[in-house]
Design a protein around this motif. Structure first.
Motif, PDB file in Angstrom:
ATOM      1  N   ARG A 102       0.837  -1.195   0.000  1.00  0.00           N
ATOM      2  CA  ARG A 102       0.000   0.000   0.000  1.00  0.00           C
ATOM      3  C   ARG A 102       0.874   1.247   0.000  1.00  0.00           C
ATOM      4  NH1 ARG A 102      -2.854  -3.949   2.049  1.00  0.00           N
ATOM      5  NH2 ARG A 102      -5.129  -3.975   1.823  1.00  0.00           N
ATOM      6  N   ASN A 103       0.505   2.178  -0.881  1.00  0.00           N
ATOM      7  CA  ASN A 103       1.167   3.485  -0.938  1.00  0.00           C
ATOM      8  C   ASN A 103       2.638   3.390  -1.322  1.00  0.00           C
ATOM      9  OD1 ASN A 103      -1.300   4.395   0.020  1.00  0.00           O
ATOM     10  ND2 ASN A 103      -0.608   4.320   2.157  1.00  0.00           N
ATOM     11  N   LEU A 104       3.093   2.219  -1.780  1.00  0.00           N
ATOM     12  CA  LEU A 104       4.476   2.057  -2.220  1.00  0.00           C
ATOM     13  C   LEU A 104       4.507   1.009  -3.331  1.00  0.00           C
ATOM     14  CD1 LEU A 104       7.511   2.647  -1.835  1.00  0.00           C
ATOM     15  CD2 LEU A 104       7.557   0.691  -0.239  1.00  0.00           C
ATOM     16  N   TYR A 105       4.978   1.397  -4.499  1.00  0.00           N
ATOM     17  CA  TYR A 105       5.019   0.467  -5.625  1.00  0.00           C
ATOM     18  C   TYR A 105       6.011  -0.673  -5.365  1.00  0.00           C
ATOM     19  CZ  TYR A 105       2.145   3.193  -8.828  1.00  0.00           C
ATOM     20  OH  TYR A 105       1.094   3.811  -9.444  1.00  0.00           O
ATOM     21  N   THR A 106       5.600  -1.877  -5.675  1.00  0.00           N
ATOM     22  CA  THR A 106       6.429  -3.078  -5.596  1.00  0.00           C
ATOM     23  C   THR A 106       6.338  -3.808  -6.920  1.00  0.00           C
ATOM     24  OG1 THR A 106       6.019  -3.293  -3.221  1.00  0.00           O
ATOM     25  CG2 THR A 106       6.842  -5.247  -4.362  1.00  0.00           C
ATOM     26  N   THR A 107       7.453  -4.338  -7.408  1.00  0.00           N
ATOM     27  CA  THR A 107       7.457  -5.060  -8.679  1.00  0.00           C
ATOM     28  C   THR A 107       7.050  -6.507  -8.455  1.00  0.00           C
ATOM     29  OG1 THR A 107       9.230  -3.650  -9.528  1.00  0.00           O
ATOM     30  CG2 THR A 107       8.836  -5.727 -10.682  1.00  0.00           C
ATOM     31  N   TYR A 108       5.972  -6.919  -9.128  1.00  0.00           N
ATOM     32  CA  TYR A 108       5.501  -8.301  -9.084  1.00  0.00           C
ATOM     33  C   TYR A 108       5.777  -8.960 -10.433  1.00  0.00           C
ATOM     34  CZ  TYR A 108       3.062  -7.010  -4.797  1.00  0.00           C
ATOM     35  OH  TYR A 108       2.762  -6.583  -3.519  1.00  0.00           O
ATOM     36  N   THR A 109       6.160 -10.226 -10.419  1.00  0.00           N
ATOM     37  CA  THR A 109       6.538 -10.910 -11.653  1.00  0.00           C
ATOM     38  C   THR A 109       5.825 -12.246 -11.775  1.00  0.00           C
ATOM     39  OG1 THR A 109       8.412 -12.092 -10.676  1.00  0.00           O
ATOM     40  CG2 THR A 109       8.846  -9.886 -11.533  1.00  0.00           C
ATOM     41  N   ALA A 110       5.745 -12.737 -13.003  1.00  0.00           N
ATOM     42  CA  ALA A 110       5.209 -14.076 -13.270  1.00  0.00           C
ATOM     43  C   ALA A 110       5.859 -14.610 -14.536  1.00  0.00           C
ATOM     44  CB  ALA A 110       3.695 -14.038 -13.431  1.00  0.00           C
ATOM     45  N   CYS A 111       6.144 -15.901 -14.557  1.00  0.00           N
ATOM     46  CA  CYS A 111       6.640 -16.582 -15.749  1.00  0.00           C
ATOM     47  C   CYS A 111       5.528 -17.482 -16.281  1.00  0.00           C
ATOM     48  CB  CYS A 111       7.878 -17.415 -15.428  1.00  0.00           C
ATOM     49  SG  CYS A 111       9.269 -16.431 -14.795  1.00  0.00           S
ATOM     50  N   PHE A 112       5.377 -17.540 -17.602  1.00  0.00           N
ATOM     51  CA  PHE A 112       4.280 -18.314 -18.173  1.00  0.00           C
ATOM     52  C   PHE A 112       4.639 -18.778 -19.583  1.00  0.00           C
ATOM     53  CE2 PHE A 112       3.667 -14.043 -19.729  1.00  0.00           C
ATOM     54  CZ  PHE A 112       3.111 -14.180 -20.999  1.00  0.00           C
ATOM     55  N   LYS A 113       3.883 -19.788 -20.057  1.00  0.00           N
ATOM     56  CA  LYS A 113       4.044 -20.300 -21.412  1.00  0.00           C
ATOM     57  C   LYS A 113       2.671 -20.371 -22.085  1.00  0.00           C
ATOM     58  CE  LYS A 113       6.211 -24.221 -20.838  1.00  0.00           C
ATOM     59  NZ  LYS A 113       7.001 -25.426 -21.231  1.00  0.00           N
ATOM     60  N   PRO A 114       2.409 -19.516 -23.093  1.00  0.00           N
ATOM     61  CA  PRO A 114       1.108 -19.576 -23.780  1.00  0.00           C
ATOM     62  C   PRO A 114       1.001 -20.840 -24.630  1.00  0.00           C
ATOM     63  CG  PRO A 114       2.574 -18.029 -24.883  1.00  0.00           C
ATOM     64  CD  PRO A 114       3.285 -18.467 -23.638  1.00  0.00           C
ATOM     65  N   ILE A 115      -0.217 -21.378 -24.729  1.00  0.00           N
ATOM     66  CA  ILE A 115      -0.411 -22.584 -25.535  1.00  0.00           C
ATOM     67  C   ILE A 115      -0.578 -22.252 -27.009  1.00  0.00           C
ATOM     68  CG2 ILE A 115      -1.384 -23.879 -23.609  1.00  0.00           C
ATOM     69  CD1 ILE A 115      -4.148 -23.313 -24.739  1.00  0.00           C
ATOM     70  N   LYS A 116      -0.891 -20.974 -27.303  1.00  0.00           N
ATOM     71  CA  LYS A 116      -1.047 -20.529 -28.694  1.00  0.00           C
ATOM     72  C   LYS A 116      -0.320 -19.201 -28.868  1.00  0.00           C
ATOM     73  CE  LYS A 116      -5.499 -20.364 -29.228  1.00  0.00           C
ATOM     74  NZ  LYS A 116      -6.847 -20.335 -29.837  1.00  0.00           N
ATOM     75  N   SER A 117      -0.248 -18.756 -30.112  1.00  0.00           N
ATOM     76  CA  SER A 117       0.348 -17.457 -30.400  1.00  0.00           C
ATOM     77  C   SER A 117      -0.713 -16.377 -30.197  1.00  0.00           C
ATOM     78  CB  SER A 117       0.865 -17.422 -31.843  1.00  0.00           C
ATOM     79  OG  SER A 117       1.363 -16.140 -32.157  1.00  0.00           O
ATOM     80  N   TYR A 118      -0.373 -15.355 -29.416  1.00  0.00           N
ATOM     81  CA  TYR A 118      -1.303 -14.269 -29.133  1.00  0.00           C
ATOM     82  C   TYR A 118      -0.656 -12.930 -29.483  1.00  0.00           C
ATOM     83  CZ  TYR A 118      -3.922 -17.785 -26.542  1.00  0.00           C
ATOM     84  OH  TYR A 118      -4.619 -18.901 -26.192  1.00  0.00           O
ATOM     85  N   GLN A 119      -1.473 -12.048 -30.085  1.00  0.00           N
ATOM     86  CA  GLN A 119      -1.009 -10.727 -30.475  1.00  0.00           C
ATOM     87  C   GLN A 119      -1.417  -9.666 -29.450  1.00  0.00           C
ATOM     88  OE1 GLN A 119       0.743  -9.609 -33.610  1.00  0.00           O
ATOM     89  NE2 GLN A 119       1.018  -7.993 -32.088  1.00  0.00           N
ATOM     90  N   TYR A 120      -2.449  -9.966 -28.684  1.00  0.00           N
ATOM     91  CA  TYR A 120      -3.046  -8.951 -27.805  1.00  0.00           C
ATOM     92  C   TYR A 120      -3.069  -9.464 -26.375  1.00  0.00           C
ATOM     93  CZ  TYR A 120      -6.089  -4.951 -26.772  1.00  0.00           C
ATOM     94  OH  TYR A 120      -6.600  -3.773 -26.296  1.00  0.00           O
ATOM     95  N   LEU A 121      -2.712  -8.582 -25.411  1.00  0.00           N
ATOM     96  CA  LEU A 121      -2.703  -8.941 -23.996  1.00  0.00           C
ATOM     97  C   LEU A 121      -3.650  -8.019 -23.228  1.00  0.00           C
ATOM     98  CD1 LEU A 121      -0.712 -11.253 -23.571  1.00  0.00           C
ATOM     99  CD2 LEU A 121       0.577  -9.784 -22.027  1.00  0.00           C
ATOM    100  N   VAL A 122      -4.378  -8.620 -22.290  1.00  0.00           N
ATOM    101  CA  VAL A 122      -5.297  -7.866 -21.436  1.00  0.00           C
ATOM    102  C   VAL A 122      -4.869  -8.043 -19.984  1.00  0.00           C
ATOM    103  CG1 VAL A 122      -7.660  -7.735 -20.559  1.00  0.00           C
ATOM    104  CG2 VAL A 122      -7.255  -7.984 -23.016  1.00  0.00           C
ATOM    105  N   ILE A 123      -4.767  -6.932 -19.252  1.00  0.00           N
ATOM    106  CA  ILE A 123      -4.469  -6.946 -17.824  1.00  0.00           C
ATOM    107  C   ILE A 123      -5.727  -6.499 -17.094  1.00  0.00           C
ATOM    108  CG2 ILE A 123      -2.985  -6.033 -15.989  1.00  0.00           C
ATOM    109  CD1 ILE A 123      -0.927  -5.347 -18.164  1.00  0.00           C
ATOM    110  N   ALA A 124      -6.238  -7.352 -16.207  1.00  0.00           N
ATOM    111  CA  ALA A 124      -7.497  -7.055 -15.518  1.00  0.00           C
ATOM    112  C   ALA A 124      -7.303  -7.118 -14.017  1.00  0.00           C
ATOM    113  CB  ALA A 124      -8.577  -8.046 -15.948  1.00  0.00           C
ATOM    114  N   ALA A 125      -7.885  -6.140 -13.319  1.00  0.00           N
ATOM    115  CA  ALA A 125      -7.925  -6.225 -11.863  1.00  0.00           C
ATOM    116  C   ALA A 125      -8.866  -7.353 -11.480  1.00  0.00           C
ATOM    117  CB  ALA A 125      -8.408  -4.907 -11.280  1.00  0.00           C
ATOM    118  N   HIS A 126      -8.441  -8.176 -10.511  1.00  0.00           N
ATOM    119  CA  HIS A 126      -9.293  -9.280 -10.081  1.00  0.00           C
ATOM    120  C   HIS A 126      -9.785  -9.088  -8.650  1.00  0.00           C
ATOM    121  CE1 HIS A 126     -11.033 -13.190  -9.735  1.00  0.00           C
ATOM    122  NE2 HIS A 126     -10.143 -13.625  -8.852  1.00  0.00           N
ATOM    123  N   LEU A 127      -8.994  -8.434  -7.851  1.00  0.00           N
ATOM    124  CA  LEU A 127      -9.397  -8.115  -6.485  1.00  0.00           C
ATOM    125  C   LEU A 127      -8.837  -6.739  -6.132  1.00  0.00           C
ATOM    126  CD1 LEU A 127      -8.580 -11.505  -4.685  1.00  0.00           C
ATOM    127  CD2 LEU A 127     -10.859 -10.632  -5.172  1.00  0.00           C
TER     128      LEU A 127
END
Length: 375
Positions: free
Chosen positions: A167-192
């Motif tokens: 809270r009130n301080l930016y922290t860098t969060y990371t994730a590694c992943f492997k898509p099953i298909k080729s994608y041109q477009y990415l969507v970032i959505a708030a979930h909580l």
């Protein structure tokens, strides 16, 4: 077929690594066509789209400090950031932003995503985001939103980053992943929760082909040549199944060998099947006669092989069963003497127990033969 597998595990948490070859355009939200206001100017932000109509682009020059709802927001770098909410104004609402990537994601490629995030100071609990891949930009009615239960049509949920608690301080969060298909477009959505975000990064760590090159394909190797497995330079650290961390590992026998490796913060696994065989048949020569008379010809009895000995025990007996010579040194020889005196002319029994380096069977072998001593 190679029995090798390579898999990527999701690394979630704080990161200090800098990413190169960022596939996001305008990743720091600092490029815009006009000085924006806080809540009504997302369209001025270059390269990013609203996937639903409500996410906000925040900018210091248009910042309404008099509004207590935004009072905890301060960009960590530059003037711009984005704000997304989930379940705050509407329990079904997930605000989301998206972008056409500079290069499409490769199917099976290993990618690393990072985003600086924090929660609005009055938020309770922890937050989360979800990232989706699409083959083309979504076509949505601007008056509509999407939720976790409804999903995003035609999209693959690539990963979720949870436990956002800063809270009130930016922290860098990371994730590694492997898509099953080729994608041109990415969507970032708030979930909580109410999520502020800045400095987005997306990098290809390893292509699908490069992941197959960690240990290479299943291998047949010749015992007489020796064989080793090498960890490639793109691996930052690795541990073998036996706990070793060496870069060059000699392989003495057939079997399955595996590693857990880290490349640019992403975890990989690979296993290889190695078969060690004698490509040139092993040969062992035990002379059946020698003449220790100091004429320079066959003056010594010794054993020869085209392979090195892992274990070696040579014993020689006279016709009455008395041991006249014994050695565990493969380079040793018998000079035809017993306790410093010349041995009698006649027949002796040779018994050799040995194990060869690189023998896939690993078994102890035994050879016996007659040896004639003449002078």
């Amino acid at each position: 077929m190679k029995i090798v597998f390579a898999s990527a595990y999701c690394f979630l948490g704080v990161s200090t690594l800098l990413l190169s070859q960022n596939l996001f355009q305008n990743p720091d939200f600092e490029s815009f066509t006009a000085i924006p206001l806080v809540e009504a100017s997302f369209e001025e932000l270059d390269s990013w789209d609203r996937v639903c109509f409500t996410p906000d682009f925040l900018h210091v020059d248009g910042f309404p400090f008099q509004n207590p709802f935004w009072s905890d927001f301060f960009p960590d770098e530059g003037d711009g950031a984005i704000f997304m909410a989930s379940g705050f104004f509407d329990e079904k609402l997930e605000e989301a932003v998206g972008q056409q990537l500079a290069q499409p994601l490769q199917a099976g490629g290993l990618y690393k995503f990072s985003l600086d995030m924090m929660l609005q100071g009055s938020a309770t609990g922890s937050g989360a985001i979800r990232v989706y891949g699409l083959e083309s930009p979504p076509v949505l009615d601007p008056d509509n939103t999407f939720s976790a239960s409804e999903g995003l049509a035609g999209a693959e949920l690539l990963f979720e980053i949870g436990q956002i608690g800063s809270r009130n301080l930016y922290t860098t969060y990371t994730a590694c992943f492997k898509p099953i298909k080729s994608y041109q477009y990415l969507v970032i959505a708030a979930h909580l929760q109410l999520v502020f975000a800045d400095n987005a990064a997306l990098e290809l760590v390893l292509s699908a082909e490069e992941q197959q090159d960690i240990l290479g394909p299943d291998t047949l190797a010749c015992a007489e040549d020796g064989f080793s497995l090498t960890i490639p330079p793109f691996v930052d650290e690795a541990q073998w199944e036996n706990g070793d961390t060496i870069t060059l590992r000699p392989i003495p026998s057939s079997g399955l060998y595996s590693i857990e490796a880290v490349s640019n913060g992403c975890l990989l696994e690979d296993t290889i099947a190695v078969a060690i065989e004698f490509c040139i048949p092993p040969s062992l020569f035990i002379p059946n006669a020698f003449s220790p008379n100091d004429d320079g010809i066959n003056d010594y009895f010794e054993v020869y092989s085209n392979y090195s000995f892992k274990e070696f025990e040579l014993q020689i007996y006279d016709r009455w069963g008395s041991q006249v010579f014994r050695s565990s040194d493969p380079s040793s020889f018998w000079n035809g003497e017993i306790n410093g005196a010349n041995a009698n002319i006649g027949t002796y029994l040779v018994c050799l127990k040995y194990r060869l380096n690189g023998d896939p069977s690993g078994s102890m072998r035994v050879e016996t033969s007659d040896l004639f001593l003449l002078r």
